[in-house]
Motif scaffolding. Structure first.
Motif, PDB file in Angstrom:
ATOM      1  N   TYR A  25       0.807  -1.221   0.000  1.00  0.00           N
ATOM      2  CA  TYR A  25       0.000   0.000   0.000  1.00  0.00           C
ATOM      3  C   TYR A  25       0.840   1.272   0.000  1.00  0.00           C
ATOM      4  N   PHE A  26       2.135   1.173   0.283  1.00  0.00           N
ATOM      5  CA  PHE A  26       2.971   2.368   0.242  1.00  0.00           C
ATOM      6  C   PHE A  26       4.053   2.270  -0.817  1.00  0.00           C
ATOM      7  N   TYR A  27       4.837   1.190  -0.745  1.00  0.00           N
ATOM      8  CA  TYR A  27       6.000   1.100  -1.610  1.00  0.00           C
ATOM      9  C   TYR A  27       5.607   1.008  -3.088  1.00  0.00           C
ATOM     10  N   ILE A  28       4.671   0.130  -3.428  1.00  0.00           N
ATOM     11  CA  ILE A  28       4.329  -0.050  -4.843  1.00  0.00           C
ATOM     12  C   ILE A  28       3.664   1.197  -5.434  1.00  0.00           C
ATOM     13  N   PRO A  29       2.676   1.802  -4.753  1.00  0.00           N
ATOM     14  CA  PRO A  29       2.148   3.061  -5.292  1.00  0.00           C
ATOM     15  C   PRO A  29       3.232   4.140  -5.402  1.00  0.00           C
ATOM     16  N   PHE A  30       4.144   4.165  -4.419  1.00  0.00           N
ATOM     17  CA  PHE A  30       5.213   5.155  -4.439  1.00  0.00           C
ATOM     18  C   PHE A  30       6.092   4.974  -5.672  1.00  0.00           C
ATOM     19  N   ILE A  31       6.510   3.728  -5.879  1.00  0.00           N
ATOM     20  CA  ILE A  31       7.418   3.484  -6.994  1.00  0.00           C
ATOM     21  C   ILE A  31       6.697   3.680  -8.325  1.00  0.00           C
ATOM     22  N   PHE A  32       5.397   3.427  -8.302  1.00  0.00           N
ATOM     23  CA  PHE A  32       4.574   3.647  -9.490  1.00  0.00           C
ATOM     24  C   PHE A  32       4.553   5.141  -9.845  1.00  0.00           C
ATOM     25  N   LEU A  33       4.249   5.975  -8.856  1.00  0.00           N
ATOM     26  CA  LEU A  33       4.213   7.415  -9.089  1.00  0.00           C
ATOM     27  C   LEU A  33       5.593   7.926  -9.485  1.00  0.00           C
ATOM     28  N   TYR A  34       6.590   7.418  -8.785  1.00  0.00           N
ATOM     29  CA  TYR A  34       7.953   7.846  -9.056  1.00  0.00           C
ATOM     30  C   TYR A  34       8.335   7.550 -10.505  1.00  0.00           C
TER      31      TYR A  34
END
Lengths: 354, 366
Positions: free
Chosen positions: B346-355
């Motif tokens: 819920y944090f890392y994957i959305p983060f890396i996606f946005l990044y």
């Protein structure tokens, strides 16, 4: 060389990790009976069978007293060990034992991964120990005999489905209470005499065979064995292959509940003592049967309400039909819950002659 | 450039449809033997809806992952290095390795806990751990194609167990599922958080991506993998809700195994023993995949030959597994994984996606 080493290593790994149990040597336990023992102890009676291929099946009964079910095992001195409970089929409780509550003992079986969940729980009128130690000749031994007896009366007879799993289901479930078959030892045989009613895990009442049949009909959709019906004219008709389709409707579950049970019955007449089985007669049989189920059904529910038990899972039906169901309020309302039963009987076949 | 770009590249690759088996087998593990009560604790009779909702969320994650991986044939290790530079990238990569190793340890140790609780109470932990890890080494030595093959069989061999669900239905009360949608949004959210642990495992896609032939066309198969998992979990959940009463379900640690107790076969009295035995096939691909992933990190970041690094990893996993001695510790490991898994998804994957989206935009402009 590499492979040879590996092979040697695996051979070493695969031997004797845990104690072995060979089926021909391990005594198999089919049945345990529990009676009230002296000073708060429980008295357990077991019947063991050994399947030695060279001899015929050997059955022996043992008895011991202890405070816990597993504690009994240590007390059973002179017993061949280890005992396997994987084929355990029937647990019997004497009435006085069942009145005090049996969940502690059932728990020891529910907890044990080796025990099954299709074990039957039965209540014995009289002593469970004597029933197990009786000297009637059963080909397969008392355990498998009782297992078949109960199994057949569920599948072909008038008994509602029951076993240790369903007991546990209703014990831990809200708005429902368990039932179990009642057994009695008579002079030459063991018989099923009705249905035991539990309040949680304590025996509080019994139904006789006739009431048990009514219970099965209105409990849930069901297909029963045989029923002898007395007609107003003094004749008798035998109904067979009775199928019931049951529907519970609870209105206003949280505020001002009322219950309607609609039962659709389908049965065949297989025997009739009157002169000729005419269309009118069939109608009469249907009408009589409808009345009987309605009256007995309502009486039975009233009996349950008086005892404060719910073996028909009415509370659970109410839960499934009410949003945000409140069990506390339900328990207040339950004793005065108005209940109506609508029965529709359809007589199908009446044999191959007129 | 990925190291796969040179040499006999095609020999190392797998068909795109295999990603379905890889994803499905990495998702389904020991959790399915007893996840029901944790979800039902929050969502009660609506737990099966939570299962479906969580499945849908994981479809979203698959979509995100394909966006993250969309250019070239890089895996997440390359991308970390590319986006965050060598140092921070390596920190990310090592964290990923620890996460994968934790996955191995949790699934292996929990499964052995099941074996000890049900079949062989006297069995010492190190024996099955050693057997499993020896086999793992054997499979990993064969490379990724062998791992993918194990995943395929890990799904196909136990697939017949689905039919055993018919036995508990005989004793089921399906009105237990009513009334539907009777829980608050908060209950659903908490249930979904609990359910996440059972669905984690699609992260292996981030590492396996460059090993797929036509990686872009594999997307549909990745979704199929998650769909298959959702179907299996939903079925298990519905049967469990109908088979157990609410209070009883909360008592049952291994609900799926207990439900197997009512399977009647003429030649075996306790069906769970067969079920658990077949579950070895379900657990094994999990161990292979996570170990493979961890060893990839070792190879690319620490520059140790995969062959040798696997041995180090195996020694590490063995030691930790043997050190876990009781049920409380196993529970603790599971809770820990659940928490970390929640953060990862819920944090890392959305983060890396946005990044990755921003990074690409910026790069285009330059």
């Amino acid at each position: 060389m590499k492979y040879a080493c590996c092979l040697a290593l695996f051979c070493f790994l695969l031997t004797g990790c845990v104690a072995e149990e060979i089926i021909d040597e391990v005594p198999i336990l089919f049945i345990v009976g529990y009676d009230q023992g002296e000073d708060e102890k429980i008295k357990g009676t077991i019947s063991l069978q050994t399947f030695d291929p060279n001899q015929k099946v050997e059955t022996r009964a043992f008895e011991a007293e202890a405070h816990t079910s597993k504690g009994l095992r240590n007390q059973l001195s002179g017993l061949p060990k280890p005992i396997s409970i994987g084929k355990m089929a029937v647990l019997l409780f004497s009435e006085d034992m069942a009145e005090k509550g049996i969940i502690d003992i059932l728990d020891s079986f529910l907890r044990d991964p080796a025990a099954g969940r299709l074990i039957y729980v039965g209540v014995v009128e009289g002593s469970a120990s004597e029933l197990i130690k009786n000297e009637f000749q059963y080909l397969q031994g008392i355990g498998p005999f009782l297992q078949n007896l109960i199994k057949e009366s569920i599948e072909y007879g008038n008994m509602p489905q029951n076993n240790i799993h369903l007991f546990d289901y209703k014990y831990y479930g809200d708005g429902m209470d368990p039932v179990a078959p009642v057994l009695r030892m008579e002079e030459t045989e063991v018989r099923i005499t009705g249905l035991a009613l539990f309040d949680d895990d304590k025996l509080v009442g019994k139904l006789n065979l006739d009431e048990m049949f009514m219970f099965s009909l209105i409990n849930k959709s069901f297909s029963a064995g045989l029923y002898e019906l007395e007609l107003p004219g003094g004749e008798y008709a035998n109904l067979q292959k009775i199928k019931s389709k049951v529907n519970y409707k609870v209105k206003n579950g949280n505020t001002n509940p009322s219950l309607n049970i609609s039962v659709k019955l389908n049965g065949n007449v297989v025997e009739y003592t009157g002169e000729k089985l005419t269309k009118e007669k069939k109608k009469e049989i249907a009408k009589t049967f409808e009345k009987k189920v309605e009256i007995q059904g309502v009486n039975m529910v009233e009996k349950f309400q008086e005892l404060g038990i719910d073996p028909l899972s009415i509370g659970d039906h109410a839960r499934s039909q009410t949003r945000h169901f409140d069990f506390e309020k339900w328990n207040e309302h339950y004793p005065d819950l108005p209940v109506t039963i609508d029965v529709k009987v359809n007589i199908g076949e009446s044999g191959i002659i007129d | 450039m990925s190291d796969l770009e040179q040499g006999n590249r095609n020999d190392l690759l797998i068909s795109p449809f295999l990603i379905m088996f890889i994803i499905h087998s990495n998702q389904v593990g020991v959790g399915v033997l007893g996840f029901q009560r944790y979800i039902a604790a929050y969502a009660g009779n609506d737990a099966w809806i939570v299962v479906i909702v969580t499945g849908l969320i994981f479809h979203l994650f698959i979509w995100m992952m394909y966006r993250i991986l969309s250019d070239g044939t890089f895996d997440i290790i390359d991308l970390h290095n590319k986006w965050f530079g060598k140092w921070i990238g390596s920190v990310f990569n090592l964290a990923l390795m620890m996460y994968l190793l934790l996955g191995t340890i949790v699934i292996l140790r929990t499964f052995i806990e099941v074996i000890q609780a049900w079949m062989f109470p006297e069995l010492a932990t190190w024996i099955p751990v050693a057997l499993y890890l020896l086999l793992t080494y054997y499979v990993l030595a064969g490379g990724f194609r062998t791992v993918a093959g194990i995943c395929f069989f890990g799904v196909i061999i136990p697939v017949w167990l689905v039919f055993t669900a018919t036995a508990p239905i005989k004793f089921s009360t399906f009105s237990n599922l009513l009334p539907m949608m009777d829980h608050s949004l908060k209950d659903f959210a908490l249930g979904t958080r609990q359910m996440t642990l059972s669905y984690v495992g699609i992260d292996i896609l981030l590492l396996a991506y460059p090993f797929l032939k036509n990686p872009r066309s594999s997307r549909i198969w990745a979704h199929m993998g998650v769909l298959l998992t959702t179907l299996v979990y939903t079925m298990v959940m519905i049967v469990s809700l109908a088979f157990y009463s609410a209070g009883q379900l909360q008592q049952s640690i291994w609900s799926t195994l207990i439900a197997w107790k009512v399977v009647e076969l003429p030649f075996v009295e306790r069906f769970e023993y067969i079920g658990i035995t077949f579950w070895c096939f379900v657990v094994f691909p999990n161990i292979c995949l996570t170990m493979w992933g961890a060893s990839r990190v070792g190879k690319k970041v620490l520059h140790i030959k995969q062959k040798y690094f696997v041995i180090i990893l195996i020694a590490f996993v063995f030691t930790v597994c043997v050190m876990v001695v009781n049920r409380d510790q196993v529970d603790y490991l599971n809770t820990l994984t659940s928490i970390i898994g929640t953060y990862v998804y819920y944090f890392y994957i959305p983060f890396i996606f946005l990044y990755s989206m921003i990074w690409r935009r910026v790069k285009k402009r330059i």
